[in-house]
Design a protein around this motif. Sequence first.
Motif, PDB file in Angstrom:
ATOM      1  N   GLU A  44       0.824  -1.215   0.000  1.00  0.00           N
ATOM      2  CA  GLU A  44       0.000   0.000   0.000  1.00  0.00           C
ATOM      3  C   GLU A  44       0.856   1.262   0.000  1.00  0.00           C
ATOM      4  O   GLU A  44       0.496   2.257  -0.624  1.00  0.00           O
ATOM      5  CB  GLU A  44      -0.969  -0.007   1.187  1.00  0.00           C
ATOM      6  CG  GLU A  44      -1.970  -1.139   1.169  1.00  0.00           C
ATOM      7  CD  GLU A  44      -2.904  -1.147  -0.033  1.00  0.00           C
ATOM      8  OE1 GLU A  44      -3.077  -0.097  -0.702  1.00  0.00           O
ATOM      9  OE2 GLU A  44      -3.478  -2.210  -0.312  1.00  0.00           O
ATOM     10  N   GLU A  47       1.902   1.822  -3.495  1.00  0.00           N
ATOM     11  CA  GLU A  47       0.766   2.345  -4.264  1.00  0.00           C
ATOM     12  C   GLU A  47       0.533   3.815  -3.937  1.00  0.00           C
ATOM     13  O   GLU A  47       0.168   4.598  -4.824  1.00  0.00           O
ATOM     14  CB  GLU A  47      -0.482   1.501  -4.011  1.00  0.00           C
ATOM     15  CG  GLU A  47      -0.381   0.109  -4.630  1.00  0.00           C
ATOM     16  CD  GLU A  47      -1.553  -0.798  -4.291  1.00  0.00           C
ATOM     17  OE1 GLU A  47      -2.499  -0.352  -3.596  1.00  0.00           O
ATOM     18  OE2 GLU A  47      -1.525  -1.963  -4.723  1.00  0.00           O
ATOM     19  N   ALA A  51       0.709   6.873  -6.661  1.00  0.00           N
ATOM     20  CA  ALA A  51      -0.607   7.461  -6.928  1.00  0.00           C
ATOM     21  C   ALA A  51      -0.464   8.658  -7.862  1.00  0.00           C
ATOM     22  O   ALA A  51       0.379   9.523  -7.657  1.00  0.00           O
ATOM     23  CB  ALA A  51      -1.276   7.870  -5.627  1.00  0.00           C
ATOM     24  N   CYS A  53      -2.947  10.875  -8.603  1.00  0.00           N
ATOM     25  CA  CYS A  53      -3.758  12.039  -8.257  1.00  0.00           C
ATOM     26  C   CYS A  53      -4.104  11.998  -6.771  1.00  0.00           C
ATOM     27  O   CYS A  53      -3.883  10.991  -6.092  1.00  0.00           O
ATOM     28  CB  CYS A  53      -5.031  12.091  -9.100  1.00  0.00           C
ATOM     29  SG  CYS A  53      -6.168  10.723  -8.774  1.00  0.00           S
ATOM     30  N   LYS A  55      -6.994  11.849  -5.247  1.00  0.00           N
ATOM     31  CA  LYS A  55      -8.007  10.844  -4.894  1.00  0.00           C
ATOM     32  C   LYS A  55      -7.359   9.485  -4.679  1.00  0.00           C
ATOM     33  O   LYS A  55      -7.639   8.797  -3.693  1.00  0.00           O
ATOM     34  CB  LYS A  55      -9.072  10.767  -5.980  1.00  0.00           C
ATOM     35  CG  LYS A  55     -10.182   9.774  -5.685  1.00  0.00           C
ATOM     36  CD  LYS A  55     -11.185   9.722  -6.835  1.00  0.00           C
ATOM     37  CE  LYS A  55     -12.348   8.797  -6.578  1.00  0.00           C
ATOM     38  NZ  LYS A  55     -12.020   7.408  -6.432  1.00  0.00           N
ATOM     39  N   GLU A  56      -6.496   9.066  -5.594  1.00  0.00           N
ATOM     40  CA  GLU A  56      -5.805   7.782  -5.456  1.00  0.00           C
ATOM     41  C   GLU A  56      -4.922   7.778  -4.213  1.00  0.00           C
ATOM     42  O   GLU A  56      -4.881   6.793  -3.476  1.00  0.00           O
ATOM     43  CB  GLU A  56      -4.948   7.484  -6.685  1.00  0.00           C
ATOM     44  CG  GLU A  56      -5.723   7.124  -7.923  1.00  0.00           C
ATOM     45  CD  GLU A  56      -4.816   6.917  -9.125  1.00  0.00           C
ATOM     46  OE1 GLU A  56      -3.574   6.839  -8.977  1.00  0.00           O
ATOM     47  OE2 GLU A  56      -5.352   6.831 -10.243  1.00  0.00           O
ATOM     48  N   ALA A  57      -4.206   8.863  -3.983  1.00  0.00           N
ATOM     49  CA  ALA A  57      -3.311   8.960  -2.829  1.00  0.00           C
ATOM     50  C   ALA A  57      -4.095   8.825  -1.528  1.00  0.00           C
ATOM     51  O   ALA A  57      -3.686   8.085  -0.620  1.00  0.00           O
ATOM     52  CB  ALA A  57      -2.536  10.276  -2.859  1.00  0.00           C
ATOM     53  N   GLU A  59      -7.005   7.395  -1.100  1.00  0.00           N
ATOM     54  CA  GLU A  59      -7.508   6.017  -0.988  1.00  0.00           C
ATOM     55  C   GLU A  59      -6.420   5.080  -0.476  1.00  0.00           C
ATOM     56  O   GLU A  59      -6.691   4.195   0.348  1.00  0.00           O
ATOM     57  CB  GLU A  59      -8.067   5.540  -2.326  1.00  0.00           C
ATOM     58  CG  GLU A  59      -9.398   6.173  -2.657  1.00  0.00           C
ATOM     59  CD  GLU A  59     -10.002   5.680  -3.960  1.00  0.00           C
ATOM     60  OE1 GLU A  59      -9.456   4.733  -4.564  1.00  0.00           O
ATOM     61  OE2 GLU A  59     -11.033   6.238  -4.359  1.00  0.00           O
ATOM     62  N   GLU A  60      -5.205   5.261  -0.948  1.00  0.00           N
ATOM     63  CA  GLU A  60      -4.089   4.431  -0.457  1.00  0.00           C
ATOM     64  C   GLU A  60      -3.798   4.735   1.005  1.00  0.00           C
ATOM     65  O   GLU A  60      -3.499   3.832   1.788  1.00  0.00           O
ATOM     66  CB  GLU A  60      -2.845   4.618  -1.320  1.00  0.00           C
ATOM     67  CG  GLU A  60      -3.015   4.207  -2.777  1.00  0.00           C
ATOM     68  CD  GLU A  60      -3.603   2.819  -2.981  1.00  0.00           C
ATOM     69  OE1 GLU A  60      -3.378   1.931  -2.133  1.00  0.00           O
ATOM     70  OE2 GLU A  60      -4.290   2.612  -3.993  1.00  0.00           O
TER      71      GLU A  60
END
Length: 107
Positions: A44, A47, A51, A53, A55-57, A59-60
């Motif tokens: 994680e 990931e 990331a 963007c 949003k992805e960052a 979420e991780e």
Amino acid sequence: MPVYNKLVRDLIPQVIEAGGKTCSIRMLDSSEHLKEIKVKMQEEALEFIEAACQKEAVEELADILELVHAAIHMYGVSFEQLEQIRTQKKKQRGGFSQGIYLIEVRE
């Protein structure tokens, strides 16, 4: 048939079955569980690094926080106790919010 051999979230088998597929699982003992939490934490973290963007960052980061909760549970520590340790360390040595990057220390 993909083989994963990795720790997954608790509801993933039900999600797979709801999608019309079947899966094989096994329950980890405590020492394996903690080891796999650490492996998953590294996954994680990578990931998060990759990331693309915000949003992805975020979420991780949520996945990492979920793993932190699982790990402290394995150690028998509450989130409040963890937060107390974090606060104490921040008081003694500061946090990471200012972006201070240490180059070198001279004698």
